[in-house]
Each structure stands twice: as C-alpha cells, then as structure tokens.
Write a protein that holds these residues in place. Structure first.
Motif, PDB file in Angstrom:
ATOM      1  N   GLN A 120      16.762  19.406  45.331  1.00  0.00           N
ATOM      2  CA  GLN A 120      17.212  18.104  44.832  1.00  0.00           C
ATOM      3  C   GLN A 120      18.736  18.039  44.820  1.00  0.00           C
ATOM      4  OE1 GLN A 120      15.126  15.498  43.992  1.00  0.00           O
ATOM      5  NE2 GLN A 120      16.996  14.308  43.882  1.00  0.00           N
ATOM      6  N   ALA A 121      19.401  19.099  44.352  1.00  0.00           N
ATOM      7  CA  ALA A 121      20.862  19.120  44.308  1.00  0.00           C
ATOM      8  C   ALA A 121      21.448  19.053  45.714  1.00  0.00           C
ATOM      9  CB  ALA A 121      21.345  20.374  43.588  1.00  0.00           C
ATOM     10  N   PHE A 157      31.443  19.214  53.594  1.00  0.00           N
ATOM     11  CA  PHE A 157      30.013  19.166  53.263  1.00  0.00           C
ATOM     12  C   PHE A 157      29.314  20.443  53.724  1.00  0.00           C
ATOM     13  CE2 PHE A 157      25.709  18.294  54.917  1.00  0.00           C
ATOM     14  CZ  PHE A 157      25.059  18.074  53.720  1.00  0.00           C
ATOM     15  N   ALA A 158      29.561  20.861  54.958  1.00  0.00           N
ATOM     16  CA  ALA A 158      28.913  22.056  55.501  1.00  0.00           C
ATOM     17  C   ALA A 158      29.306  23.292  54.697  1.00  0.00           C
ATOM     18  CB  ALA A 158      29.281  22.232  56.968  1.00  0.00           C
ATOM     19  N   LYS A 159      30.600  23.403  54.381  1.00  0.00           N
ATOM     20  CA  LYS A 159      31.073  24.562  53.611  1.00  0.00           C
ATOM     21  C   LYS A 159      30.435  24.577  52.222  1.00  0.00           C
ATOM     22  CE  LYS A 159      35.181  26.765  51.792  1.00  0.00           C
ATOM     23  NZ  LYS A 159      36.557  26.654  51.453  1.00  0.00           N
ATOM     24  N   ALA A 160      30.464  23.450  51.530  1.00  0.00           N
ATOM     25  CA  ALA A 160      29.897  23.367  50.179  1.00  0.00           C
ATOM     26  C   ALA A 160      28.392  23.628  50.201  1.00  0.00           C
ATOM     27  CB  ALA A 160      30.192  22.007  49.567  1.00  0.00           C
ATOM     28  N   SER A 161      27.711  23.084  51.207  1.00  0.00           N
ATOM     29  CA  SER A 161      26.258  23.298  51.314  1.00  0.00           C
ATOM     30  C   SER A 161      25.944  24.769  51.560  1.00  0.00           C
ATOM     31  CB  SER A 161      25.673  22.451  52.441  1.00  0.00           C
ATOM     32  OG  SER A 161      25.766  21.089  52.113  1.00  0.00           O
ATOM     33  N   MET A 162      26.725  25.396  52.436  1.00  0.00           N
ATOM     34  CA  MET A 162      26.496  26.809  52.740  1.00  0.00           C
ATOM     35  C   MET A 162      26.756  27.675  51.500  1.00  0.00           C
ATOM     36  SD  MET A 162      25.480  29.035  54.815  1.00  0.00           S
ATOM     37  CE  MET A 162      25.520  28.372  56.442  1.00  0.00           C
ATOM     38  N   GLU A 163      27.864  27.421  50.812  1.00  0.00           N
ATOM     39  CA  GLU A 163      28.183  28.208  49.618  1.00  0.00           C
ATOM     40  C   GLU A 163      27.115  28.033  48.541  1.00  0.00           C
ATOM     41  OE1 GLU A 163      32.101  26.872  48.556  1.00  0.00           O
ATOM     42  OE2 GLU A 163      33.070  28.162  50.046  1.00  0.00           O
ATOM     43  N   ARG A 164      26.713  26.789  48.345  1.00  0.00           N
ATOM     44  CA  ARG A 164      25.699  26.520  47.323  1.00  0.00           C
ATOM     45  C   ARG A 164      24.358  27.155  47.712  1.00  0.00           C
ATOM     46  NH1 ARG A 164      25.205  21.013  44.137  1.00  0.00           N
ATOM     47  NH2 ARG A 164      24.125  21.894  42.367  1.00  0.00           N
ATOM     48  N   SER A 165      24.003  27.051  48.980  1.00  0.00           N
ATOM     49  CA  SER A 165      22.741  27.642  49.446  1.00  0.00           C
ATOM     50  C   SER A 165      22.752  29.148  49.254  1.00  0.00           C
ATOM     51  CB  SER A 165      22.505  27.311  50.915  1.00  0.00           C
ATOM     52  OG  SER A 165      22.285  25.933  51.078  1.00  0.00           O
ATOM     53  N   MET A 166      23.858  29.808  49.598  1.00  0.00           N
ATOM     54  CA  MET A 166      23.947  31.258  49.455  1.00  0.00           C
ATOM     55  C   MET A 166      23.889  31.659  47.972  1.00  0.00           C
ATOM     56  SD  MET A 166      23.892  32.351  52.452  1.00  0.00           S
ATOM     57  CE  MET A 166      24.388  34.041  52.397  1.00  0.00           C
ATOM     58  N   GLU A 185      22.576  29.938  45.447  1.00  0.00           N
ATOM     59  CA  GLU A 185      21.228  29.679  44.913  1.00  0.00           C
ATOM     60  C   GLU A 185      20.211  30.666  45.478  1.00  0.00           C
ATOM     61  OE1 GLU A 185      20.529  27.712  42.407  1.00  0.00           O
ATOM     62  OE2 GLU A 185      22.579  26.949  42.309  1.00  0.00           O
ATOM     63  N   ALA A 186      20.367  31.047  46.740  1.00  0.00           N
ATOM     64  CA  ALA A 186      19.455  32.031  47.328  1.00  0.00           C
ATOM     65  C   ALA A 186      19.574  33.363  46.593  1.00  0.00           C
ATOM     66  CB  ALA A 186      19.747  32.210  48.818  1.00  0.00           C
ATOM     67  N   ALA A 187      20.799  33.758  46.247  1.00  0.00           N
ATOM     68  CA  ALA A 187      21.004  35.000  45.494  1.00  0.00           C
ATOM     69  C   ALA A 187      20.337  34.906  44.118  1.00  0.00           C
ATOM     70  CB  ALA A 187      22.491  35.299  45.355  1.00  0.00           C
ATOM     71  N   LYS A 188      20.476  33.746  43.467  1.00  0.00           N
ATOM     72  CA  LYS A 188      19.848  33.554  42.159  1.00  0.00           C
ATOM     73  C   LYS A 188      18.318  33.618  42.271  1.00  0.00           C
ATOM     74  CE  LYS A 188      23.500  30.608  40.246  1.00  0.00           C
ATOM     75  NZ  LYS A 188      23.818  29.223  39.847  1.00  0.00           N
ATOM     76  N   LEU A 189      17.789  32.972  43.310  1.00  0.00           N
ATOM     77  CA  LEU A 189      16.336  32.982  43.508  1.00  0.00           C
ATOM     78  C   LEU A 189      15.837  34.392  43.824  1.00  0.00           C
ATOM     79  CD1 LEU A 189      15.811  29.647  45.459  1.00  0.00           C
ATOM     80  CD2 LEU A 189      14.993  30.199  43.153  1.00  0.00           C
ATOM     81  N   GLN A 190      16.603  35.120  44.616  1.00  0.00           N
ATOM     82  CA  GLN A 190      16.223  36.492  44.936  1.00  0.00           C
ATOM     83  C   GLN A 190      16.213  37.349  43.669  1.00  0.00           C
ATOM     84  OE1 GLN A 190      18.902  38.545  47.575  1.00  0.00           O
ATOM     85  NE2 GLN A 190      17.377  40.093  48.107  1.00  0.00           N
ATOM     86  N   GLU A 191      17.227  37.193  42.840  1.00  0.00           N
ATOM     87  CA  GLU A 191      17.293  37.936  41.582  1.00  0.00           C
ATOM     88  C   GLU A 191      16.113  37.562  40.679  1.00  0.00           C
ATOM     89  OE1 GLU A 191      20.215  38.200  37.734  1.00  0.00           O
ATOM     90  OE2 GLU A 191      21.160  37.927  39.695  1.00  0.00           O
TER      91      GLU A 191
END
Length: 172
Positions: A96-97, A125-134, A136-142
């Motif tokens: 959603q974010a 946009f691409a930079k912010a999306s990539m940083e946010r995705s990485m 959030e992916a780390a948080k989800l993995q944890e």
C-alpha cells in the motif's frame, strides 16, 4: 493255635503302626509340597504384578509424552498462523505504501514542464522505491526468521525432552 492269633495281632498292629507312620509321613510331605507350591506361586504373582505395574507406568508415560507432543504441535501451528497473519498485514502495508508513493510520483510526473524535471522525478521515485523496498524486505526477513524461531520453539523443546528422556538406557 493260640499263638497264631497273638502273632496275627502283632503283625496287624505292626502293619497298622507302619501304615499310620506312612500316612503321617505322606501328609507331612503333601503339606510341605503344598507350602512350597504356594510360596512359588506367591513369588510368581508378585513378579507378574511388578511387571504389569511397570508396563502400565510405561504406557501412562508414553501417553503423557504423546499429549505433550500434540500440545507442542498445536502451539507451534497457532504461533505460525498468527505470525503469518501479521507478516501478511506487513506485506499489505508495504504494498500500500509503495502504491501510494507511485501515485504521488505519477501526479508529480503529470505536472512536469520539462524532460529533465520528469527524469529527476523518475530517478528520485526509483531511488526511494528501491531503498524502501530493500528496507522493508529486511524487516520482513527479520520478522520471518523470528516467526520461525517462535513457531519451532515448542517443537525444539519437545525434541530436547525426548532426547533427555529416551536417550538414556533404561534402568534395570
């Protein structure tokens, strides 16, 4: 002829005495045999009772251990299900974010006046999306690793208990 009845009486008395002594000896032997048989039977019954009690105790322990295993499996499954719901909510929030961010970028792109401004907005946009995705992916993995630890903790505890309980030789 008078001597014969006297000798017959003596012989009869001797036979009667021997018969009485033999009967008493036979009775004593039968009593001793019965006592020995009774003692042997009582000893065997005690042993059978002890063995049966051991089997019942082992069966009760096995049933109790099985109940503990089922409880551990249930707790692990409940923890896993709850954790997967939480992770699903996190994934939905991230999506959603990211969607909201993409909409904001699309609105910004719609208002650009130059190609350079569009390229800058797109790069940001691409930079912010990539940083946010990485991030959030780390948080989800944890969160996933933490969930795995929590879900398998009851099972690990049961395995430890099983090794402690059944890994030792049986006591004699």
């Amino acid at each position: 002829m008078a001597a014969e009845p006297k000798e017959s009486k003596r012989a009869i008395a001797l036979v009667a005495g021997n018969a009485t002594a033999g009967a008493a000896q036979a009775k004593t032997m039968m009593d001793e045999g019965a006592n020995q048989a009774r003692a042997a039977m009582e000893k065997n019954m005690e042993q059978v009772t002890k063995t049966a009690e051991g089997f019942f105790k082992a069966a009760e322990e096995a049933a109790e251990f099985g109940r503990g295993n089922i409880e551990a499996m249930t707790k692990a499954a409940q923890t896993f299900a709850t954790g997967m719901q939480d992770i699903g909510k996190q994934v939905f929030a991230v999506q959603q974010a990211l969607t909201d961010h993409a909409m904001e970028s699309a609105k910004a792109l719609a208002a650009v006046k130059s190609l350079k401004e569009a390229a800058d907005i797109q790069a940001a946009f691409a930079k912010a999306s990539m940083e946010r995705s990485m991030s959030e992916a780390a948080k989800l993995q944890e969160a996933t690793f933490k969930l795995a630890e929590q879900a398998y903790a009851p099972l690990t505890a049961r395995m430890t208990l099983a090794v402690e309980k059944f890994g030792k030789p049986l006591a004699a």
